[in-house]
Design a protein around this motif. Structure first.
Motif, short mmCIF file in Angstrom:
data_model
loop_
_atom_site.label_atom_id
_atom_site.label_comp_id
_atom_site.label_asym_id
_atom_site.label_seq_id
_atom_site.Cartn_x
_atom_site.Cartn_y
_atom_site.Cartn_z
N SER A 81 0.83 -1.20 0.00
CA SER A 81 0.00 0.00 0.00
C SER A 81 0.87 1.25 0.00
O SER A 81 2.07 1.21 0.31
CB SER A 81 -0.91 0.01 1.23
N ASP A 105 -0.06 -1.15 -5.79
CA ASP A 105 -0.95 -2.04 -6.54
C ASP A 105 -1.52 -3.09 -5.58
O ASP A 105 -1.36 -4.29 -5.77
CB ASP A 105 -0.17 -2.70 -7.68
N LYS A 107 -4.46 -4.17 -5.01
CA LYS A 107 -5.44 -5.12 -5.57
C LYS A 107 -4.80 -6.04 -6.61
O LYS A 107 -5.48 -6.90 -7.16
CB LYS A 107 -6.61 -4.37 -6.20
N ARG A 108 -3.52 -5.80 -6.89
CA ARG A 108 -2.76 -6.60 -7.84
C ARG A 108 -3.30 -6.51 -9.28
O ARG A 108 -3.07 -7.39 -10.10
CB ARG A 108 -2.66 -8.05 -7.39
N GLU A 109 -4.04 -5.46 -9.56
CA GLU A 109 -4.63 -5.32 -10.89
C GLU A 109 -3.58 -5.12 -11.98
O GLU A 109 -3.64 -5.77 -13.03
CB GLU A 109 -5.62 -4.15 -10.91
#
Length: 180
Positions: A81, A105, A107-109
């Protein structure tokens, strides 16, 4: 994993800005539209508060002016975060003066969208993407989690890509191009 010729994915991530602003605790949003018209070097590292990662991040930071001279912006990305990034910058002497943004990242998108999620570890591999001003990937390299990369090589590759010429092995800016 995305490769040369693919479109780099759209993204919009919270980041700790580079420079002194990054130590003030005010976050920024960085998207694929940020710095439109520039080359982008997007590099991923596994996690904050580790051992190999800061060596790479600092090395990219030390070259930030060289990247800027080539009309390129550097973004560093991990699954941590923005609060973890900020804490790491505040407590790691080598990162306090970091001139590049650290993107979160969580949310690892973007990590999944580029295909660089290490399946077993659940973190990003040490991947580097060079993206042209049109958003097309022109270079990608990936290292195992235990091996750091060479940011100076990314400068060399960027120089070659921007030359629009045929560049032989170990070519450096100022060397001769291949004449056909």
């Amino acid at each position: 994993m995305l490769t040369v010729g693919d479109k780099f994915p759209s993204f919009n991530l919270t980041a700790v800005p580079g420079g002194p602003e990054g130590l003030k605790g005010q976050f920024v949003q960085i998207s694929d539209e940020t710095d439109a018209g520039k080359w982008k070097v997007v590099f991923f590292w596994p996690k904050d508060f580790t051992f190999v990662c800061p060596t790479e991040i600092v090395a990219f930071g030390k070259l930030s002016k060289e990247f800027a001279d080539r009309d390129a912006v550097v973004y560093g990305v991990s699954i941590d975060s923005e609060f973890v990034h900020l804490n790491w910058r505040l407590h790691h002497d080598d990162l306090k003066d970091l001139p590049i943004a650290m993107l979160a990242d969580i949310k690892r998108e973007l990590t999944e969208g580029t295909g660089v999620l290490a399946r077993d570890a659940g973190v990003a591999l040490r991947a580097t993407f060079v993206v042209d001003p049109q958003g097309v990937i022109r270079h990608v390299s990936v290292n195992d989690l235990s091996v750091g990369r060479n940011p100076q090589e990314i400068i060399r590759i960027l120089d070659g890509l921007q030359s629009d010429e045929l560049c032989p092995c170990n070519w450096k800016k100022g060397d001769d191009f291949i004449k056909v």
